[in-house]
Write an enzyme that holds these catalytic residues in place. Structure first.
Site, PDB file in Angstrom:
ATOM      1  N   HIS A   1      57.390  33.851  71.984  1.00  0.00           N
ATOM      2  CA  HIS A   1      58.410  34.661  72.642  1.00  0.00           C
ATOM      3  C   HIS A   1      59.754  34.026  72.326  1.00  0.00           C
ATOM      4  CE1 HIS A   1      57.956  31.460  75.662  1.00  0.00           C
ATOM      5  NE2 HIS A   1      59.152  31.809  76.114  1.00  0.00           N
TER       6      HIS A   1
ATOM      7  N   HIS B   1      64.275  33.683  72.927  1.00  0.00           N
ATOM      8  CA  HIS B   1      65.414  33.669  73.847  1.00  0.00           C
ATOM      9  C   HIS B   1      66.712  33.765  73.055  1.00  0.00           C
ATOM     10  CE1 HIS B   1      62.985  32.490  77.293  1.00  0.00           C
ATOM     11  NE2 HIS B   1      62.378  31.616  76.490  1.00  0.00           N
TER      12      HIS B   1
ATOM     13  N   GLU C   1      68.774  29.051  78.617  1.00  0.00           N
ATOM     14  CA  GLU C   1      67.658  29.762  78.002  1.00  0.00           C
ATOM     15  C   GLU C   1      67.726  31.244  78.372  1.00  0.00           C
ATOM     16  OE1 GLU C   1      63.247  28.405  77.644  1.00  0.00           O
ATOM     17  OE2 GLU C   1      63.459  29.475  79.546  1.00  0.00           O
TER      18      GLU C   1
ATOM     19  N   ASP D   1      68.825  28.476  64.773  1.00  0.00           N
ATOM     20  CA  ASP D   1      69.043  29.918  64.836  1.00  0.00           C
ATOM     21  C   ASP D   1      68.003  30.683  64.025  1.00  0.00           C
ATOM     22  OD1 ASP D   1      70.407  32.195  65.760  1.00  0.00           O
ATOM     23  OD2 ASP D   1      71.553  32.307  63.893  1.00  0.00           O
ATOM     24  N   HIS D   2      67.357  31.640  64.691  1.00  0.00           N
ATOM     25  CA  HIS D   2      66.314  32.484  64.101  1.00  0.00           C
ATOM     26  C   HIS D   2      65.150  31.658  63.561  1.00  0.00           C
ATOM     27  CE1 HIS D   2      69.461  35.469  64.528  1.00  0.00           C
ATOM     28  NE2 HIS D   2      68.478  36.347  64.535  1.00  0.00           N
TER      29      HIS D   2
ATOM     30  N   CYS E   1      54.700  32.339  79.012  1.00  0.00           N
ATOM     31  CA  CYS E   1      55.333  31.464  78.013  1.00  0.00           C
ATOM     32  C   CYS E   1      54.313  30.829  77.071  1.00  0.00           C
ATOM     33  CB  CYS E   1      56.162  30.381  78.695  1.00  0.00           C
ATOM     34  SG  CYS E   1      57.583  31.040  79.584  1.00  0.00           S
TER      35      CYS E   1
ATOM     36  N   HIS F   1      59.697  30.307  70.712  1.00  0.00           N
ATOM     37  CA  HIS F   1      58.878  29.135  71.021  1.00  0.00           C
ATOM     38  C   HIS F   1      57.658  29.561  71.810  1.00  0.00           C
ATOM     39  CE1 HIS F   1      60.460  28.022  75.304  1.00  0.00           C
ATOM     40  NE2 HIS F   1      60.610  29.303  75.090  1.00  0.00           N
TER      41      HIS F   1
END
Length: 138
Positions: free
Chosen positions: A39, A41, A127, A79-80, A33, A14
């Site tokens: 970037h 998590h 996170e 996811d991904h 960020c 995100h």
């Protein structure tokens, strides 16, 4: 009343930024960020449901059923993925952990509560190892 928690995991990218702000203002407010290259998590998700045990089964809810709901409604969508670009339920929303936690709760409430006597108590989203948000609904 019993509380049961299921843990799941997903990876997602995100960027924290506001289109109407300059790059300088975004970096001032969001720091790294706001990186224009995104970037990511490794998120840990904890979903807690509550209710009374059904004596015939000894369960509040079959945890296999809970796993399916979480995976279909949340994990497969996140996811991904890029939260800002790929996740429909986050369209038009800031991709903060707080708002993501609220929207995950909203994705899960109805299918979980379709099980008689089962209520979604909370969603906790980590996170990082040190940072998390928890939402209990309105």
């Amino acid at each position: 009343m019993i509380y049961i928690t299921r843990k799941e995991h997903f990876n997602a990218a995100h960027r924290m930024y506001r289109e109407e702000w300059s790059e300088e203002k975004n970096f001032e407010v969001f720091g790294k960020c706001a990186n224009p290259n995104w970037h990511g998590h490794n998120y840990n998700l904890f979903v807690t449901v509550k209710g009374h045990v059904t004596h015939a089964t000894g369960y509040l809810i079959d945890l296999k059923d809970l796993k399916v709901i979480i995976n279909e409604r949340v994990i497969e969508k996140l996811d991904h993925k890029n939260i800002n670009k790929d996740v429909e339920f986050m369209n038009g929303k800031m991709a903060s952990t707080e708002l993501l936690c609220i929207e995950i709760f909203n994705q899960l409430r109805d299918p979980i509560e379709a099980h008689e006597g089962v209520f979604l108590h909370s969603v906790r989203l980590y996170e990082t190892e040190n940072n998390s948000a928890e939402y209990f609904g309105d």
